[in-house]
Write a protein that holds these residues in place. Structure first.
Motif, PDB file in Angstrom:
ATOM      1  N   ARG A  71     -16.896  58.589  50.447  1.00 11.78           N
ATOM      2  CA  ARG A  71     -16.365  57.252  50.147  1.00 11.78           C
ATOM      3  C   ARG A  71     -15.018  57.334  49.424  1.00 11.78           C
ATOM      4  NH1 ARG A  71     -20.126  53.091  51.334  1.00 11.78           N
ATOM      5  NH2 ARG A  71     -18.734  51.692  50.219  1.00 11.78           N
ATOM      6  N   VAL A  72     -14.843  58.314  48.562  1.00 10.99           N
ATOM      7  CA  VAL A  72     -13.535  58.463  47.907  1.00 10.99           C
ATOM      8  C   VAL A  72     -12.496  58.820  48.974  1.00 10.99           C
ATOM      9  CG1 VAL A  72     -12.167  59.847  46.290  1.00 10.99           C
ATOM     10  CG2 VAL A  72     -14.477  59.103  45.655  1.00 10.99           C
ATOM     11  N   ARG A  73     -12.896  59.689  49.899  1.00 15.67           N
ATOM     12  CA  ARG A  73     -11.984  60.087  50.985  1.00 15.67           C
ATOM     13  C   ARG A  73     -11.518  58.855  51.756  1.00 15.67           C
ATOM     14  NH1 ARG A  73     -11.692  62.492  56.279  1.00 15.67           N
ATOM     15  NH2 ARG A  73     -10.680  64.516  56.176  1.00 15.67           N
ATOM     16  N   ASP A  74     -12.475  57.990  52.084  1.00 17.13           N
ATOM     17  CA  ASP A  74     -12.139  56.766  52.805  1.00 17.13           C
ATOM     18  C   ASP A  74     -11.204  55.883  51.973  1.00 17.13           C
ATOM     19  OD1 ASP A  74     -12.622  54.542  54.843  1.00 17.13           O
ATOM     20  OD2 ASP A  74     -13.362  53.618  52.990  1.00 17.13           O
ATOM     21  N   TYR A  78       4.591  56.700  59.970  1.00 19.13           N
ATOM     22  CA  TYR A  78       3.743  57.807  59.534  1.00 19.13           C
ATOM     23  C   TYR A  78       2.723  58.127  60.610  1.00 19.13           C
ATOM     24  CZ  TYR A  78       0.042  54.418  58.135  1.00 19.13           C
ATOM     25  OH  TYR A  78      -0.916  53.437  58.103  1.00 19.13           O
ATOM     26  N   ASP A  79       2.194  59.344  60.518  1.00 13.82           N
ATOM     27  CA  ASP A  79       1.044  59.704  61.346  1.00 13.82           C
ATOM     28  C   ASP A  79      -0.062  60.139  60.391  1.00 13.82           C
ATOM     29  OD1 ASP A  79       1.428  62.345  60.497  1.00 13.82           O
ATOM     30  OD2 ASP A  79       2.334  63.001  62.367  1.00 13.82           O
ATOM     31  N   PHE A  80      -1.267  60.203  60.904  1.00 14.81           N
ATOM     32  CA  PHE A  80      -2.387  60.587  60.041  1.00 14.81           C
ATOM     33  C   PHE A  80      -3.471  61.167  60.936  1.00 14.81           C
ATOM     34  CE2 PHE A  80      -4.185  58.992  55.738  1.00 14.81           C
ATOM     35  CZ  PHE A  80      -4.759  60.228  55.523  1.00 14.81           C
ATOM     36  N   GLY A  81      -3.609  62.465  60.883  1.00 11.77           N
ATOM     37  CA  GLY A  81      -4.597  63.051  61.779  1.00 11.77           C
ATOM     38  C   GLY A  81      -4.837  64.503  61.443  1.00 11.77           C
ATOM     39  N   PRO A  82      -5.696  65.144  62.238  1.00  7.13           N
ATOM     40  CA  PRO A  82      -5.998  66.553  61.973  1.00  7.13           C
ATOM     41  C   PRO A  82      -4.832  67.452  62.349  1.00  7.13           C
ATOM     42  CG  PRO A  82      -7.175  65.799  63.920  1.00  7.13           C
ATOM     43  CD  PRO A  82      -6.415  64.626  63.397  1.00  7.13           C
ATOM     44  N   VAL A  83      -4.578  68.437  61.517  1.00  4.84           N
ATOM     45  CA  VAL A  83      -3.594  69.473  61.828  1.00  4.84           C
ATOM     46  C   VAL A  83      -4.275  70.826  61.623  1.00  4.84           C
ATOM     47  CG1 VAL A  83      -1.542  68.104  61.316  1.00  4.84           C
ATOM     48  CG2 VAL A  83      -2.645  69.384  59.490  1.00  4.84           C
ATOM     49  N   PHE A  84      -3.667  71.860  62.157  1.00  5.92           N
ATOM     50  CA  PHE A  84      -4.352  73.147  62.277  1.00  5.92           C
ATOM     51  C   PHE A  84      -3.469  74.279  61.794  1.00  5.92           C
ATOM     52  CE2 PHE A  84      -5.605  69.990  65.291  1.00  5.92           C
ATOM     53  CZ  PHE A  84      -6.988  70.013  65.255  1.00  5.92           C
ATOM     54  N   LEU A 141      -4.712  65.469  52.946  1.00  9.79           N
ATOM     55  CA  LEU A 141      -5.772  64.540  52.526  1.00  9.79           C
ATOM     56  C   LEU A 141      -6.847  65.228  51.694  1.00  9.79           C
ATOM     57  CD1 LEU A 141      -7.219  61.773  52.595  1.00  9.79           C
ATOM     58  CD2 LEU A 141      -8.207  62.450  54.791  1.00  9.79           C
ATOM     59  N   GLU A 142      -7.324  66.365  52.174  1.00  6.62           N
ATOM     60  CA  GLU A 142      -8.437  67.022  51.464  1.00  6.62           C
ATOM     61  C   GLU A 142      -8.006  67.561  50.102  1.00  6.62           C
ATOM     62  OE1 GLU A 142      -7.681  67.539  54.673  1.00  6.62           O
ATOM     63  OE2 GLU A 142      -9.341  66.413  55.569  1.00  6.62           O
ATOM     64  N   ARG A 143      -6.737  67.958  49.990  1.00  6.06           N
ATOM     65  CA  ARG A 143      -6.233  68.391  48.678  1.00  6.06           C
ATOM     66  C   ARG A 143      -6.277  67.212  47.705  1.00  6.06           C
ATOM     67  NH1 ARG A 143      -2.358  72.903  49.101  1.00  6.06           N
ATOM     68  NH2 ARG A 143      -3.468  74.382  50.438  1.00  6.06           N
ATOM     69  N   LEU A 162      -8.122  75.061  54.420  1.00  9.35           N
ATOM     70  CA  LEU A 162      -8.943  74.837  55.598  1.00  9.35           C
ATOM     71  C   LEU A 162      -8.102  75.254  56.802  1.00  9.35           C
ATOM     72  CD1 LEU A 162     -10.091  71.238  54.618  1.00  9.35           C
ATOM     73  CD2 LEU A 162     -11.622  73.209  54.827  1.00  9.35           C
ATOM     74  N   THR A 163      -8.751  75.550  57.924  1.00 11.62           N
ATOM     75  CA  THR A 163      -7.961  75.823  59.131  1.00 11.62           C
ATOM     76  C   THR A 163      -7.684  74.521  59.882  1.00 11.62           C
ATOM     77  OG1 THR A 163     -10.017  76.289  60.290  1.00 11.62           O
ATOM     78  CG2 THR A 163      -8.799  78.184  59.421  1.00 11.62           C
ATOM     79  N   GLU A 164      -8.546  73.509  59.658  1.00  7.63           N
ATOM     80  CA  GLU A 164      -8.319  72.172  60.214  1.00  7.63           C
ATOM     81  C   GLU A 164      -8.378  71.204  59.048  1.00  7.63           C
ATOM     82  OE1 GLU A 164     -10.919  71.062  63.447  1.00  7.63           O
ATOM     83  OE2 GLU A 164     -10.733  68.939  62.984  1.00  7.63           O
ATOM     84  N   PHE A 165      -7.315  70.493  58.808  1.00  8.91           N
ATOM     85  CA  PHE A 165      -7.318  69.512  57.718  1.00  8.91           C
ATOM     86  C   PHE A 165      -6.542  68.281  58.161  1.00  8.91           C
ATOM     87  CE2 PHE A 165      -2.935  70.194  56.177  1.00  8.91           C
ATOM     88  CZ  PHE A 165      -2.644  71.440  56.711  1.00  8.91           C
ATOM     89  N   TRP A 166      -6.641  67.235  57.365  1.00 10.99           N
ATOM     90  CA  TRP A 166      -5.961  65.987  57.739  1.00 10.99           C
ATOM     91  C   TRP A 166      -4.693  65.840  56.930  1.00 10.99           C
ATOM     92  CZ3 TRP A 166      -7.712  61.505  60.758  1.00 10.99           C
ATOM     93  CH2 TRP A 166      -8.715  61.878  61.657  1.00 10.99           C
ATOM     94  N   MET A 167      -3.649  65.506  57.651  1.00  9.35           N
ATOM     95  CA  MET A 167      -2.355  65.335  56.989  1.00  9.35           C
ATOM     96  C   MET A 167      -1.780  63.981  57.347  1.00  9.35           C
ATOM     97  SD  MET A 167       0.727  67.699  56.225  1.00  9.35           S
ATOM     98  CE  MET A 167       0.929  68.716  57.649  1.00  9.35           C
ATOM     99  N   MET A 168      -1.183  63.353  56.348  1.00  4.41           N
ATOM    100  CA  MET A 168      -0.382  62.163  56.598  1.00  4.41           C
ATOM    101  C   MET A 168       1.065  62.591  56.439  1.00  4.41           C
ATOM    102  SD  MET A 168       1.653  59.650  55.561  1.00  4.41           S
ATOM    103  CE  MET A 168       1.635  59.641  53.791  1.00  4.41           C
ATOM    104  N   ASP A 169       1.817  62.513  57.546  1.00  2.00           N
ATOM    105  CA  ASP A 169       3.250  62.776  57.505  1.00  2.00           C
ATOM    106  C   ASP A 169       3.965  61.427  57.500  1.00  2.00           C
ATOM    107  OD1 ASP A 169       3.610  65.824  58.328  1.00  2.00           O
ATOM    108  OD2 ASP A 169       2.222  65.020  59.813  1.00  2.00           O
TER     109      ASP A 169
END
Ligand code: 4AD
Ligand code: MG
Length: 430
Positions: A131-134, A200-206, A402-404, A217-224
């Motif tokens: 929920r915090v992530r959301d 901006y974009d917001f999605g998984p990056v690798f 995002l996860e950071r 992480l090897t897959e994480f979410w980034m907002m650029d």
């Protein structure tokens, strides 16, 4: 009609139907205390044998941990706790009687929990983190739209690297050879600003990161985010505004979650103040004074980030790094062309780097020479170079992990708990 636990405060003395999972059960003779979770929240339901038919009471007794249930109950204020509500059970039905649940209410090792991540997500702490992530995602979208950014998004299959060739994940791509999973959508949203100005974009990056740390992480979410006509100074202002907005948003909207996580919110409250700024040069000097053996020209390690922020109540920007250790697209500092107009934002409490950003090289020839100097294949970047041919403008942007950010706000130790299904060098399942 189905009611949600989140709304019970406004329904005191009314009879409501809740569809939920049985998180925990305590019985004391003819009374059972059922702890229920419906996704929106947690509530205790009190079932008294004397209020229920024999068959319903039998179901209450039979219900196991994680059984799915429908409960009809009267909403009551908790006898002792302010703002806490209970249900007095009038009827109780089992939708599915759960088999013996592997995650009992006791300590389990991290490997076991990771193997059972699909079930572990239901536990209270994981619920709170999700929920915090959301909330962080929502806060980011709100802030950026207020600042006139729109969401554009970028592809995941890409023909070239954005952040260095050593962490690329190759994927066979039909007759076209090898595609790479995106490391950051930055280059694409740089193209889009000439259409929409700020986006901006917001999605998984690798990233094929070999590092086994609590922050990778090897897959994480980034907002650029990227903005036309924004230069270095304003870029930092936007980043600080964003991070402070996220903190305020979570403090206001995630009180129950942060309480469940036993997060001391005082450092977060204090972090909502003007951020500290060091140049890279100042940061290295300060680190050496504080006992680090880092040398000028080296990247900061985890320990260095910790040392630098140890006594800080606010996140710290480190700006203007040597061009030699930063990617090709960063704009040179006109005062000292060996430096670039970039920043890393280091959060407090050991959270480490949360943002990387920079003003971008907008001159065709300089960019071309950087691409050549890095030994990159010019053909792959021709489209990116095009952007410097047709109405090039000063522009800048940044990416937040995002996860950071989730890790910092929640205070959880390991980043693998900050994404529903983590991917690390040693984990691909579930
Ligand atoms: O600093 P990075 O590499 O910057 C970029 O990718 C830029 N292209 C962004 C931009 O300017 N649009 O990554 C940005 C952030 C980091 O500050 C960090 O928060 C996070 O992404 N990050 C990771 N998070 C989890 N696991 C990893 N392996 C990460 N690598 C970077
Ligand atoms: Mg970085």
């Amino acid at each position: 009609m189905q009611t949600f636990i989140k709304n019970l405060a406004s329904l005191v003395d009314q009879e409501v139907e809740i569809k939920a999972w049985l998180y925990n059960k305590r019985s004391s003779g003819p009374i059972a205390f059922l702890e229920l979770r419906d996704g929106t929240g947690w509530v205790q339901a009190v079932a008294a044998k004397s209020d229920l038919s024999a068959t319903v009471w039998e179901d209450v007794e039979k219900a196991t941990q994680e059984s799915s249930v429908v409960i009809l109950g009267k909403v009551a204020k908790h006898p002792k706790k302010e703002n806490v509500f209970e249900l007095q059970v009038k009827d109780f039905k089992i939708i599915q009687l759960a088999q013996e649940y592997p995650i009992a209410h006791k300590e389990h090792g991290p490997d076991f929990l990771m193997e059972n991540r699909h079930l572990w997500l239901r536990s209270k702490k994981q619920w709170a983190i999700l929920r915090v992530r959301d909330s962080i995602i929502t806060a980011i979208g709100e802030y950026l739209h207020k600042e006139l950014f729109i969401k554009v998004d970028s592809p995941v299959f890409t023909p070239n690297a954005c952040e260095g060739t050593t962490t690329l994940f190759p994927v066979p791509y039909f007759d076209l050879g090898t595609a790479y999973l995106s490391q950051s959508g930055q280059l694409y949203i740089e193209a889009a600003i000439a259409s929409v100005g700020r986006c901006y974009d917001f999605g998984p990056v690798f990233r094929a990161e070999k590092s086994k740390t609590k922050r990778h992480l090897t897959e994480f979410w980034m907002m650029d985010a990227e903005a036309a006509f924004v230069e270095h100074e304003e870029n930092l202002k936007i980043q600080e505004g964003l991070v402070r907005y996220i903190i305020r948003y979570c403090l206001n909207n995630c009180q129950e979650e942060l309480r469940i996580l036993e997060r001391n919110t005082e450092p977060l409250e204090k972090a909502d103040n003007p951020f500290t700024r060091y140049t890279y040069d100042e940061a290295i000097k300060k680190l050496n004074e504080l006992g680090s053996d880092i040398k000028y020209g080296e990247d900061l390690g985890n320990d260095d980030e910790g040392i630098l922020t140890k006594d800080s109540e606010v996140p710290v920007f480190i700006e203007k790094w040597p061009k030699s250790i930063k990617p090709f697209y960063m704009k040179r500092d006109s005062v000292n062309p060996d430096l670039v107009l970039n920043d890393d934002l280091i959060a407090i409490e050991g959270a480490g780097e949360i943002i990387g950003g920079s003003q971008r090289e907008d001159d065709y020839d300089l960019l071309l020479s950087r691409i050549k100097a890095e030994g990159l294949n010019i053909e792959d970047y021709q489209w990116y170079l095009d952007l410097r041919k047709y109405g090039s403008v000063p522009h800048a942007g940044f990416g937040i992990g995002l996860e950071r950010m989730v890790r910092w706000v929640t205070g959880v130790e390991h980043i693998r708990e900050c994404i529903p299904f983590p991917r690390t060098i040693g984990r691909l399942k579930p």
